[in-house]
Structures are given as structure tokens and as C-alpha cells.
Design a protein around this motif. Structure first.
Motif, PDB file in Angstrom:
ATOM      1  N   GLU A   1      10.865 -82.452  32.018  1.00 35.63           N
ATOM      2  CA  GLU A   1      12.164 -82.744  31.400  1.00 35.63           C
ATOM      3  C   GLU A   1      12.099 -82.676  29.864  1.00 35.63           C
ATOM      4  O   GLU A   1      13.053 -83.035  29.195  1.00 35.63           O
ATOM      5  N   HIS A   2      10.962 -82.251  29.338  1.00 35.56           N
ATOM      6  CA  HIS A   2      10.739 -82.040  27.897  1.00 35.56           C
ATOM      7  C   HIS A   2      10.831 -83.325  27.068  1.00 35.56           C
ATOM      8  O   HIS A   2      11.350 -83.318  25.961  1.00 35.56           O
ATOM      9  N   HIS A   3      10.299 -84.426  27.610  1.00 35.64           N
ATOM     10  CA  HIS A   3      10.182 -85.672  26.856  1.00 35.64           C
ATOM     11  C   HIS A   3       8.741 -85.794  26.370  1.00 35.64           C
ATOM     12  O   HIS A   3       7.808 -85.390  27.061  1.00 35.64           O
ATOM     13  N   HIS A   4       8.571 -86.358  25.189  1.00 32.42           N
ATOM     14  CA  HIS A   4       7.231 -86.517  24.612  1.00 32.42           C
ATOM     15  C   HIS A   4       6.636 -87.857  25.038  1.00 32.42           C
ATOM     16  O   HIS A   4       7.175 -88.912  24.721  1.00 32.42           O
TER      17      HIS A   4
ATOM     18  N   MET B   1       0.649 -89.723  38.032  1.00 32.43           N
ATOM     19  CA  MET B   1       0.440 -88.298  37.781  1.00 32.43           C
ATOM     20  C   MET B   1       1.732 -87.512  38.049  1.00 32.43           C
ATOM     21  O   MET B   1       2.118 -86.649  37.247  1.00 32.43           O
ATOM     22  N   HIS B   2       2.377 -87.821  39.149  1.00 34.89           N
ATOM     23  CA  HIS B   2       3.646 -87.169  39.484  1.00 34.89           C
ATOM     24  C   HIS B   2       4.696 -87.469  38.407  1.00 34.89           C
ATOM     25  O   HIS B   2       5.457 -86.585  37.999  1.00 34.89           O
ATOM     26  N   ALA B   3       4.733 -88.723  37.952  1.00 32.63           N
ATOM     27  CA  ALA B   3       5.702 -89.130  36.928  1.00 32.63           C
ATOM     28  C   ALA B   3       5.452 -88.405  35.611  1.00 32.63           C
ATOM     29  O   ALA B   3       6.401 -87.960  34.948  1.00 32.63           O
ATOM     30  N   VAL B   4       4.201 -88.287  35.211  1.00 31.67           N
ATOM     31  CA  VAL B   4       3.870 -87.593  33.959  1.00 31.67           C
ATOM     32  C   VAL B   4       4.333 -86.141  34.027  1.00 31.67           C
ATOM     33  O   VAL B   4       4.934 -85.619  33.088  1.00 31.67           O
TER      34      VAL B   4
ATOM     35  N   LYS C   1      19.217 -94.408  28.313  1.00 38.14           N
ATOM     36  CA  LYS C   1      19.772 -94.425  29.672  1.00 38.14           C
ATOM     37  C   LYS C   1      19.196 -93.282  30.504  1.00 38.14           C
ATOM     38  O   LYS C   1      18.787 -93.459  31.650  1.00 38.14           O
ATOM     39  N   GLU C   2      19.134 -92.099  29.927  1.00 36.94           N
ATOM     40  CA  GLU C   2      18.589 -90.930  30.626  1.00 36.94           C
ATOM     41  C   GLU C   2      17.123 -91.148  31.005  1.00 36.94           C
ATOM     42  O   GLU C   2      16.705 -90.864  32.132  1.00 36.94           O
ATOM     43  N   LEU C   3      16.335 -91.661  30.051  1.00 30.14           N
ATOM     44  CA  LEU C   3      14.921 -91.919  30.316  1.00 30.14           C
ATOM     45  C   LEU C   3      14.733 -93.000  31.379  1.00 30.14           C
ATOM     46  O   LEU C   3      13.878 -92.872  32.253  1.00 30.14           O
TER      47      LEU C   3
END
Length: 175
Positions: free
Chosen positions: A26-29, A17-20, A154-156
């Protein structure tokens, strides 16, 4: 057409939940999250819209009620009127209290069965369909978050390791 996705495995639902929330911040889909049991609040954290399935259930119930009324009016009043227990069969309204159980049962029958069919069609779960679960551990005790990669691997990866992922894989996913 195949697309590249990154799959992060977690062992705890609170960490997931924290990760989501962090990934969304960070505006990733997030493409999909696979869990062994329902996680309360995950749909809101992922930004999913509310479903309209309750509206369809109401419509299916109304359809069942309409079918019941038309069927009983035709069978018991128009086609084959019978004197049962001294009740006259002159009009549907005079006999409606006796028909209430049938109306209720057909309302529930239509709503329940058509909702199951709607759920399976909406989820694209037809008979003999191959399972789409990317990791069998998600049916037991792991949680998997799948994110599409758009030249930001790399960022992800760094972000997901920072959220508490225990394993990260990059795979090709069929669209």
C-alpha cells in the motif's frame, strides 16, 4: 522534534510478515519493527538494503594481518633478533612459517573486536544509553510495527486492523 506514529501489535510472526508485505504494497513507510527474536526474511519484506558489514570485517582482518607482519618484522628481525631453535633471524620471509599462528590470531582479534565496536557505533548503542523499545511486550511474545502518520490515520488504522493486529496505538515519537 516529535512526530506522530501508529504502533500495531501482533502475536504471531507469520501474521506480522503478512502485515509488513501488505503495508508495503500500500506504499506506506514502515519506521521500525520490534520483535522478541529474529524473523527470517523480515529485512527483505521491509525493503531494507543489504549491509556492508562483511566488507568492513574483511578490511579489519587485513588491518590485523598488516599489524602482525609489521610488528613481528620489527620485533623479531630488526629490533631484537634472536636465534630460537636454530632458526636464523636474517629475514622475515625465512621465518614466516613460524609466525603464521601469530598472524592468524591478530587477524581474528582485529576483525572481531573492531566489528563489535563498529556494530555498537553504527547502531548508536553506547554505554548508559536509554532503551528505545516502545513496548516491553516486544521482548517477550509480541511484535510491534511502527508506521509514520501523514494525515492518513484512519486509512492506516483500517489497514492494520485488516492485517490481524491485536492492538493499535497512536503515539508521539521523539526524532
Amino acid at each position: 522534534m516529535a512526530s506522530k506514529v501508529i504502533q500495531a501489535l501482533y502475536t504471531d510472526d507469520d501474521v506480522l510478515m503478512h502485515a509488513v508485505k501488505k503495508v508495503r504494497a500500500e506504499h506506506h513507510h514502515i519506521e521500525e519493527v520490534y520483535t522478541p527474536f529474529p524473523v527470517h526474511g523480515l529485512d527483505k519484506a521491509m525493503g531494507l538494503e543489504d549491509t556492508r558489514i562483511a566488507i568492513t570485517s574483511f578490511i579489519y582482518g587485513c588491518l590485523g594481518l598488516t599489524v602482525a607482519i609489521v610488528m613481528m618484522n620489527f620485533i623479531m628481525i630488526d629490533d631484537w633478533p634472536q636465534d630460537i631453535g636454530g632458526k636464523p633471524s636474517f629475514s622475515y620471509i625465512e621465518n614466516m612459517p613460524a609466525f603464521v599462528p601469530v598472524m592468524f590470531e591478530l587477524t581474528v582479534f582485529f576483525a572481531a573486536h573492531l566489528m563489535v565496536i563498529t556494530f555498537y557505533l553504527r547502531s548508536r548503542m553506547w554505554p548508559f544509553k536509554k532503551a528505545e523499545n516502545p513496548d516491553v511486550r516486544t521482548t517477550d511474545d509480541h511484535f510491534l510495527m511502527e508506521i509514520g502518520i501523514h494525515d492518513n490515520e484512519k486509512e492506516l488504522t483500517d489497514l492494520l486492523w485488516g492485517t490481524g493486529a491485536v492492538e493499535i496505538n497512536v503515539t508521539e515519537k521523539e526524532s
